[in-house]
Design an enzyme around this catalytic site. Structure first.
Site, short mmCIF file in Angstrom:
data_model
loop_
_atom_site.label_atom_id
_atom_site.label_comp_id
_atom_site.label_asym_id
_atom_site.label_seq_id
_atom_site.Cartn_x
_atom_site.Cartn_y
_atom_site.Cartn_z
N GLY A 35 0.91 -1.12 0.20
CA GLY A 35 0.06 0.14 -0.12
C GLY A 35 0.77 1.23 -0.15
O GLY A 35 2.25 1.27 -0.30
N GLY A 40 6.08 4.72 -8.23
CA GLY A 40 6.84 3.40 -8.48
C GLY A 40 5.79 2.23 -8.65
O GLY A 40 6.02 1.38 -9.57
N HIS A 41 4.91 2.26 -7.69
CA HIS A 41 3.90 1.03 -7.67
C HIS A 41 3.29 1.10 -9.12
O HIS A 41 2.91 0.08 -9.85
CB HIS A 41 2.95 1.07 -6.49
CG HIS A 41 3.55 0.93 -5.21
ND1 HIS A 41 3.64 2.06 -4.41
CD2 HIS A 41 4.34 -0.10 -4.58
CE1 HIS A 41 4.16 1.62 -3.20
NE2 HIS A 41 4.68 0.23 -3.39
N GLU A 151 12.86 -3.46 -9.31
CA GLU A 151 14.32 -3.56 -8.94
C GLU A 151 14.98 -2.53 -7.89
O GLU A 151 15.96 -2.56 -7.32
CB GLU A 151 15.31 -3.01 -10.07
CG GLU A 151 15.30 -3.90 -11.37
CD GLU A 151 16.04 -3.70 -12.48
OE1 GLU A 151 16.31 -2.39 -12.63
OE2 GLU A 151 15.98 -4.31 -13.38
N MET A 187 11.82 6.66 -5.11
CA MET A 187 10.52 6.72 -4.65
C MET A 187 10.34 5.58 -3.78
O MET A 187 10.73 4.46 -4.02
CB MET A 187 9.36 6.75 -5.59
CG MET A 187 9.24 8.02 -6.27
SD MET A 187 7.66 7.95 -7.44
CE MET A 187 7.99 9.44 -8.28
N SER A 188 9.78 6.01 -2.53
CA SER A 188 9.65 4.99 -1.57
C SER A 188 8.66 5.26 -0.51
O SER A 188 8.54 6.71 -0.19
CB SER A 188 10.95 4.76 -0.62
OG SER A 188 10.64 4.05 0.59
N SER A 189 7.77 4.59 0.04
CA SER A 189 6.80 5.21 0.93
C SER A 189 7.40 5.62 2.22
O SER A 189 6.55 6.28 2.92
CB SER A 189 5.78 3.77 1.49
OG SER A 189 5.60 3.03 0.12
P1 AMP Z 1 6.37 -2.09 -1.28
O1 AMP Z 1 5.07 -1.74 -1.34
O2 AMP Z 1 7.34 -1.23 -0.71
O3 AMP Z 1 6.49 -3.68 -0.67
O4 AMP Z 1 6.58 -2.39 -2.93
C1 AMP Z 1 5.91 -3.06 -3.61
C2 AMP Z 1 6.70 -3.25 -4.93
O5 AMP Z 1 6.99 -2.07 -5.68
C3 AMP Z 1 8.11 -3.91 -4.60
O6 AMP Z 1 8.27 -4.96 -6.01
C4 AMP Z 1 9.02 -2.83 -4.81
O7 AMP Z 1 10.39 -3.13 -5.38
C5 AMP Z 1 8.34 -1.94 -5.94
N1 AMP Z 1 8.74 -0.82 -5.74
C6 AMP Z 1 8.83 0.24 -4.78
N2 AMP Z 1 9.49 1.46 -4.76
C7 AMP Z 1 9.52 1.62 -6.12
C8 AMP Z 1 10.31 2.38 -7.03
N3 AMP Z 1 10.68 3.59 -6.62
N4 AMP Z 1 10.30 2.08 -8.45
C9 AMP Z 1 9.79 0.88 -8.92
N5 AMP Z 1 9.43 -0.16 -7.93
C10 AMP Z 1 9.31 0.17 -6.77
#
Ligand code: AMP
Length: 281
Positions: A35, A40-41, A151, A187-189
Protein backbone atom coordinates in the site's frame (compact mmCIF):
# COMPACT_ATOMS: atom_id res chain seq x y z
CA UNK A 1 -13.04 4.52 -12.43
CA UNK A 2 -12.88 3.12 -8.88
CA UNK A 3 -16.29 1.45 -9.18
CA UNK A 4 -14.94 -0.79 -11.96
CA UNK A 5 -12.32 -2.30 -9.66
CA UNK A 6 -13.42 -5.27 -7.63
CA UNK A 7 -12.05 -5.52 -4.13
CA UNK A 8 -11.83 -8.58 -1.91
CA UNK A 9 -10.45 -9.56 1.46
CA UNK A 10 -11.08 -13.28 1.20
CA UNK A 11 -9.31 -16.17 -0.49
CA UNK A 12 -12.61 -17.77 -1.53
CA UNK A 13 -13.68 -14.68 -3.51
CA UNK A 14 -10.18 -14.30 -4.92
CA UNK A 15 -10.19 -17.90 -6.16
CA UNK A 16 -13.61 -17.47 -7.78
CA UNK A 17 -12.56 -14.36 -9.72
CA UNK A 18 -9.22 -15.79 -10.87
CA UNK A 19 -10.82 -19.11 -11.83
CA UNK A 20 -13.32 -17.26 -14.02
CA UNK A 21 -10.44 -15.45 -15.77
CA UNK A 22 -8.42 -18.61 -16.25
CA UNK A 23 -11.50 -20.40 -17.64
CA UNK A 24 -11.65 -17.60 -20.22
CA UNK A 25 -7.95 -18.17 -21.06
CA UNK A 26 -6.97 -14.74 -19.76
CA UNK A 27 -3.42 -14.08 -18.61
CA UNK A 28 -3.47 -12.86 -15.00
CA UNK A 29 -0.78 -10.77 -13.31
CA UNK A 30 -0.09 -9.74 -9.71
CA UNK A 31 1.51 -6.58 -8.32
CA UNK A 32 2.24 -7.29 -4.64
CA UNK A 33 2.44 -4.12 -2.51
CA UNK A 34 2.20 -2.93 1.06
CA UNK A 35 0.00 0.00 0.00
CA UNK A 36 0.91 3.70 0.33
CA UNK A 37 0.98 3.56 -3.44
CA UNK A 38 3.22 5.94 -5.38
CA UNK A 39 4.43 6.29 -8.97
CA UNK A 40 6.87 3.41 -8.46
CA UNK A 41 4.01 1.02 -7.74
CA UNK A 42 1.99 2.46 -10.64
CA UNK A 43 4.90 1.80 -13.00
CA UNK A 44 4.69 -1.89 -12.07
CA UNK A 45 1.02 -1.83 -13.08
CA UNK A 46 1.92 -0.06 -16.38
CA UNK A 47 4.55 -2.67 -17.05
CA UNK A 48 2.21 -5.58 -16.34
CA UNK A 49 -0.65 -4.07 -18.35
CA UNK A 50 1.39 -4.79 -21.51
CA UNK A 51 1.77 -8.47 -20.58
CA UNK A 52 -1.51 -9.43 -18.95
CA UNK A 53 -5.24 -9.38 -19.62
CA UNK A 54 -6.18 -8.98 -15.98
CA UNK A 55 -4.24 -7.37 -13.10
CA UNK A 56 -4.54 -7.94 -9.37
CA UNK A 57 -2.91 -5.49 -6.94
CA UNK A 58 -2.46 -6.93 -3.47
CA UNK A 59 -2.22 -4.57 -0.52
CA UNK A 60 -0.98 -6.14 2.68
CA UNK A 61 1.40 -4.75 5.28
CA UNK A 62 3.01 -8.00 6.27
CA UNK A 63 3.79 -8.03 10.01
CA UNK A 64 6.25 -10.92 9.79
CA UNK A 65 8.77 -8.96 7.74
CA UNK A 66 9.09 -6.23 10.38
CA UNK A 67 11.23 -6.61 13.51
CA UNK A 68 9.80 -5.38 16.83
CA UNK A 69 11.80 -2.13 16.65
CA UNK A 70 10.77 -1.39 13.05
CA UNK A 71 7.89 0.68 11.68
CA UNK A 72 5.05 -1.87 11.32
CA UNK A 73 2.73 0.10 13.62
CA UNK A 74 3.36 3.40 11.85
CA UNK A 75 3.67 2.12 8.27
CA UNK A 76 1.48 4.44 6.15
CA UNK A 77 -1.86 2.79 5.43
CA UNK A 78 -4.83 4.39 3.64
CA UNK A 79 -6.83 2.08 1.40
CA UNK A 80 -8.97 4.93 0.01
CA UNK A 81 -5.86 6.84 -1.05
CA UNK A 82 -4.54 3.65 -2.67
CA UNK A 83 -7.80 2.97 -4.52
CA UNK A 84 -7.84 6.54 -5.82
CA UNK A 85 -4.39 5.99 -7.37
CA UNK A 86 -5.31 2.79 -9.17
CA UNK A 87 -7.02 3.11 -12.52
CA UNK A 88 -9.16 0.78 -14.58
CA UNK A 89 -6.21 -1.25 -15.82
CA UNK A 90 -6.45 -3.01 -12.43
CA UNK A 91 -9.43 -5.35 -12.19
CA UNK A 92 -9.02 -6.62 -8.62
CA UNK A 93 -7.57 -5.30 -5.37
CA UNK A 94 -6.83 -8.07 -2.91
CA UNK A 95 -6.48 -6.60 0.58
CA UNK A 96 -6.50 -9.51 3.03
CA UNK A 97 -6.55 -9.07 6.80
CA UNK A 98 -3.72 -10.40 8.98
CA UNK A 99 -6.12 -13.16 10.14
CA UNK A 100 -6.75 -14.24 6.55
CA UNK A 101 -3.03 -14.58 5.89
CA UNK A 102 -2.01 -15.92 9.30
CA UNK A 103 -5.09 -17.60 10.84
CA UNK A 104 -4.99 -19.11 14.33
CA UNK A 105 -2.62 -22.07 14.31
CA UNK A 106 -0.55 -20.77 11.40
CA UNK A 107 2.95 -22.24 11.88
CA UNK A 108 4.94 -22.29 8.63
CA UNK A 109 7.81 -20.07 7.52
CA UNK A 110 9.94 -20.15 4.41
CA UNK A 111 13.57 -19.40 5.23
CA UNK A 112 15.53 -18.45 2.10
CA UNK A 113 19.26 -18.99 1.87
CA UNK A 114 21.56 -18.12 -1.07
CA UNK A 115 20.99 -14.57 -2.30
CA UNK A 116 19.03 -13.76 0.88
CA UNK A 117 22.22 -14.00 2.93
CA UNK A 118 24.25 -10.85 3.58
CA UNK A 119 23.35 -7.17 2.92
CA UNK A 120 19.67 -6.81 3.96
CA UNK A 121 19.87 -10.29 5.47
CA UNK A 122 22.59 -9.07 7.87
CA UNK A 123 20.80 -5.91 8.96
CA UNK A 124 17.20 -7.20 8.89
CA UNK A 125 17.60 -10.90 9.78
CA UNK A 126 13.82 -11.55 9.96
CA UNK A 127 13.08 -9.71 6.71
CA UNK A 128 13.55 -12.24 3.92
CA UNK A 129 11.84 -15.03 5.84
CA UNK A 130 8.81 -12.73 6.17
CA UNK A 131 8.94 -11.73 2.50
CA UNK A 132 9.50 -15.27 1.19
CA UNK A 133 6.57 -16.53 3.24
CA UNK A 134 4.12 -13.80 2.25
CA UNK A 135 5.11 -13.81 -1.41
CA UNK A 136 4.73 -17.60 -1.56
CA UNK A 137 1.31 -17.30 0.02
CA UNK A 138 0.21 -14.52 -2.33
CA UNK A 139 1.40 -16.43 -5.40
CA UNK A 140 -0.34 -19.62 -4.27
CA UNK A 141 -3.51 -17.81 -3.25
CA UNK A 142 -3.81 -15.77 -6.44
CA UNK A 143 -2.53 -18.48 -8.83
CA UNK A 144 -1.41 -15.76 -11.24
CA UNK A 145 0.58 -16.40 -14.41
CA UNK A 146 2.91 -13.43 -13.86
CA UNK A 147 4.05 -11.35 -10.90
CA UNK A 148 6.16 -8.21 -11.01
CA UNK A 149 8.67 -6.77 -8.53
CA UNK A 150 10.75 -3.60 -8.50
CA UNK A 151 14.52 -3.45 -8.94
CA UNK A 152 14.34 -0.85 -6.15
CA UNK A 153 14.45 -3.85 -3.79
CA UNK A 154 17.11 -5.63 -5.78
CA UNK A 155 18.08 -8.34 -3.28
CA UNK A 156 14.38 -9.05 -2.70
CA UNK A 157 13.87 -9.45 -6.46
CA UNK A 158 16.74 -11.95 -6.69
CA UNK A 159 15.45 -13.79 -3.62
CA UNK A 160 11.98 -14.10 -5.17
CA UNK A 161 13.40 -15.45 -8.43
CA UNK A 162 15.35 -18.00 -6.38
CA UNK A 163 12.26 -18.88 -4.30
CA UNK A 164 10.07 -19.46 -7.36
CA UNK A 165 12.78 -21.54 -9.00
CA UNK A 166 13.52 -23.60 -5.89
CA UNK A 167 9.87 -24.30 -5.02
CA UNK A 168 8.71 -24.79 -8.63
CA UNK A 169 6.00 -22.17 -8.21
CA UNK A 170 4.40 -21.90 -11.66
CA UNK A 171 4.66 -18.15 -12.20
CA UNK A 172 6.81 -15.88 -14.38
CA UNK A 173 8.64 -13.18 -12.41
CA UNK A 174 9.15 -9.83 -14.11
CA UNK A 175 11.30 -6.95 -12.91
CA UNK A 176 10.67 -3.22 -13.35
CA UNK A 177 13.20 -0.37 -13.12
CA UNK A 178 13.29 2.04 -10.18
CA UNK A 179 11.16 5.16 -10.50
CA UNK A 180 12.81 8.27 -9.04
CA UNK A 181 11.82 11.73 -7.85
CA UNK A 182 13.02 14.70 -9.92
CA UNK A 183 16.20 14.96 -7.79
CA UNK A 184 17.02 11.28 -8.24
CA UNK A 185 15.82 9.89 -4.90
CA UNK A 186 14.18 6.51 -5.42
CA UNK A 187 10.47 6.73 -4.65
CA UNK A 188 9.58 4.94 -1.44
CA UNK A 189 6.68 4.93 0.98
CA UNK A 190 9.23 5.64 3.72
CA UNK A 191 10.43 8.93 2.15
CA UNK A 192 7.45 10.60 3.79
CA UNK A 193 9.04 10.02 7.21
CA UNK A 194 11.82 12.52 6.32
CA UNK A 195 11.68 16.18 7.40
CA UNK A 196 11.93 18.75 4.58
CA UNK A 197 15.62 19.32 5.35
CA UNK A 198 16.43 15.60 5.40
CA UNK A 199 14.43 15.07 2.24
CA UNK A 200 16.73 17.58 0.50
CA UNK A 201 19.82 15.85 1.93
CA UNK A 202 18.53 12.46 0.83
CA UNK A 203 19.11 13.38 -2.83
CA UNK A 204 22.83 12.84 -2.17
CA UNK A 205 22.26 9.08 -1.90
CA UNK A 206 21.53 8.35 -5.59
CA UNK A 207 24.42 10.62 -6.62
CA UNK A 208 26.85 8.77 -4.34
CA UNK A 209 25.42 5.49 -5.62
CA UNK A 210 26.03 6.59 -9.20
CA UNK A 211 29.61 7.64 -8.33
CA UNK A 212 30.18 4.25 -6.71
CA UNK A 213 28.90 2.47 -9.82
CA UNK A 214 31.26 4.50 -12.03
CA UNK A 215 34.28 4.59 -9.69
CA UNK A 216 37.30 3.09 -11.42
CA UNK A 217 39.42 2.69 -8.29
CA UNK A 218 39.81 -0.67 -6.55
CA UNK A 219 36.51 -2.00 -5.19
CA UNK A 220 37.36 -1.58 -1.50
CA UNK A 221 38.54 2.01 -2.06
CA UNK A 222 35.41 2.88 -4.05
CA UNK A 223 33.19 1.39 -1.33
CA UNK A 224 35.03 3.31 1.40
CA UNK A 225 34.71 6.57 -0.57
CA UNK A 226 30.96 6.03 -0.92
CA UNK A 227 30.61 5.35 2.79
CA UNK A 228 32.68 8.44 3.70
CA UNK A 229 30.63 10.61 1.33
CA UNK A 230 27.34 9.41 2.84
CA UNK A 231 28.55 10.23 6.35
CA UNK A 232 29.96 13.59 5.19
CA UNK A 233 26.59 14.46 3.62
CA UNK A 234 24.75 13.95 6.89
CA UNK A 235 23.71 10.29 6.88
CA UNK A 236 24.00 9.01 10.47
CA UNK A 237 25.07 5.50 9.58
CA UNK A 238 25.75 3.33 6.59
CA UNK A 239 24.76 -0.34 6.69
CA UNK A 240 26.49 -1.01 3.40
CA UNK A 241 27.78 0.77 0.32
CA UNK A 242 29.12 -1.95 -1.91
CA UNK A 243 29.70 -3.47 -5.31
CA UNK A 244 28.42 -7.00 -5.75
CA UNK A 245 27.96 -9.65 -8.41
CA UNK A 246 24.62 -8.69 -10.00
CA UNK A 247 23.38 -12.29 -10.13
CA UNK A 248 24.65 -13.85 -6.90
CA UNK A 249 25.35 -10.76 -4.74
CA UNK A 250 28.69 -12.36 -3.87
CA UNK A 251 31.79 -10.18 -3.69
CA UNK A 252 32.82 -9.84 -7.35
CA UNK A 253 35.53 -12.19 -8.59
CA UNK A 254 37.10 -13.26 -11.89
CA UNK A 255 33.90 -15.06 -12.98
CA UNK A 256 31.62 -12.06 -12.34
CA UNK A 257 29.87 -10.97 -15.54
CA UNK A 258 28.15 -7.83 -14.25
CA UNK A 259 28.02 -5.88 -11.02
CA UNK A 260 25.47 -3.95 -9.04
CA UNK A 261 26.12 -1.04 -6.67
CA UNK A 262 23.98 -1.17 -3.53
CA UNK A 263 23.56 1.22 -0.60
CA UNK A 264 21.60 1.16 2.65
CA UNK A 265 21.99 4.17 4.93
CA UNK A 266 20.07 6.00 7.63
CA UNK A 267 18.99 9.63 7.65
CA UNK A 268 16.95 10.95 10.58
CA UNK A 269 16.51 7.32 11.59
CA UNK A 270 14.89 6.50 8.23
CA UNK A 271 16.58 3.61 6.47
CA UNK A 272 16.93 4.33 2.75
CA UNK A 273 18.03 1.70 0.23
CA UNK A 274 18.94 2.06 -3.41
CA UNK A 275 20.93 0.26 -6.10
CA UNK A 276 21.95 0.58 -9.71
CA UNK A 277 23.72 -1.35 -12.44
CA UNK A 278 27.48 -0.94 -12.84
CA UNK A 279 28.39 -0.32 -16.48
CA UNK A 280 30.52 -3.12 -17.91
CA UNK A 281 33.98 -1.95 -18.88
P1 AMP B 1 6.35 -2.10 -1.25
O1 AMP B 1 4.94 -1.62 -1.25
O2 AMP B 1 7.35 -1.10 -0.77
O3 AMP B 1 6.50 -3.47 -0.62
O4 AMP B 1 6.73 -2.31 -2.78
C1 AMP B 1 5.93 -3.10 -3.64
C2 AMP B 1 6.66 -3.29 -4.93
O5 AMP B 1 6.92 -2.01 -5.52
C3 AMP B 1 8.02 -3.98 -4.78
O6 AMP B 1 8.20 -4.89 -5.84
C4 AMP B 1 8.99 -2.83 -4.86
O7 AMP B 1 10.28 -3.21 -5.32
C5 AMP B 1 8.30 -1.93 -5.86
N1 AMP B 1 8.76 -0.55 -5.73
C6 AMP B 1 8.88 0.17 -4.59
N2 AMP B 1 9.41 1.38 -4.87
C7 AMP B 1 9.62 1.43 -6.20
C8 AMP B 1 10.15 2.42 -7.09
N3 AMP B 1 10.58 3.60 -6.65
N4 AMP B 1 10.24 2.11 -8.40
C9 AMP B 1 9.81 0.89 -8.87
N5 AMP B 1 9.30 -0.07 -8.07
C10 AMP B 1 9.21 0.19 -6.76
Amino acid sequence: MINRIERTHTVVELHAVVQKWHDANLRVGLVPTMGALHEGHLSLIDNLAEKCDRIIVSIFVNPTQFAAHEDFDTYPSDINHDLSKIDSRVQLVYAPTVKTIYPAGYATRIVPDGVALGLEGDYRPHFFTGVATIVSKLLLQTRVDVAIFGEKDYQQLLMIRQLVRDLDIPVAIHAAPTIREADGLAMSSRNMYLSAAARTQAAALPKILNDLAHNELARAVAEQQAQDMLLATGFESVDYACLRDAETLAVPNATTKSCRALIAARLEGVRLIDNCAVPNT
